[in-house]
Enzyme design. Sequence first.
Site, mmCIF file in Angstrom:
data_model
loop_
_atom_site.group_PDB
_atom_site.id
_atom_site.type_symbol
_atom_site.label_atom_id
_atom_site.label_comp_id
_atom_site.label_asym_id
_atom_site.label_seq_id
_atom_site.Cartn_x
_atom_site.Cartn_y
_atom_site.Cartn_z
ATOM 1 C CE LYS A 282 -0.516 12.170 0.174
ATOM 2 N NZ LYS A 282 0.468 11.113 -0.156
ATOM 3 C CG ASP B 120 -1.772 6.940 2.637
ATOM 4 O OD1 ASP B 120 -2.766 6.161 2.623
ATOM 5 O OD2 ASP B 120 -0.898 6.880 3.519
#
Length: 213
Positions: free
Chosen positions: A120, A138
Amino acid sequence: MKRADVNELFSRLRELDPHPTTELAYTTPFELLVAVVLSAQATDAGVNKATKKLYPVANTPQAILDLGEDGLKRYISTIGLYNAKAKNVIALCRLLVEQHHGEVPRTRAELEALPGVGRKTANVVLNTAFGEPTIAVDTHIFRVANRTGLAPGKDVRAVEDKLEKVVPAEFKRDAHHWLILHGRYVCKARRPDCPNCVIRDLCRYKDKTIERD
């Protein structure tokens, strides 16, 4: 969600915010990298408050190494998990100096090899600092993708892979930011603001909220 609906969804989000970007404060790829590492399980506002004091003093890998772990902690102690984050930031700064001449690498593999940097975080840096059409999933994007029916998936990687397939090329560069901001301010976890949502008619969410009296 049908392809035409996906196009319409992103067209509306783009019209609302033509030039979206991160809410993390930064001026260089390194500042962004550190801010994203610090932002895990913390708010962007909280990170910005800390880096506003840190970066004028140390905003390069060597400068942060010179601070040392204890010195860094004094600047980031208001952020959750700051002990572990300080350790990771010092370690990644050391690798940047020793292996990358103090520069942030531009490949996913090299980014993910840095301490405290997962997929991420690498996606955020590749997208925001270097303009790559990556999508960092997210909790906000995961929620929006599943609720709307845009890219349902059981985990973040499944959602990321689905988004890579369904997001049209013209929107892919900014899709990450549009979806995060939509999830943060409109499609909120506890009570989504469906009455004021610009994509409510495209959304597949069955439990849409209604206007309160």
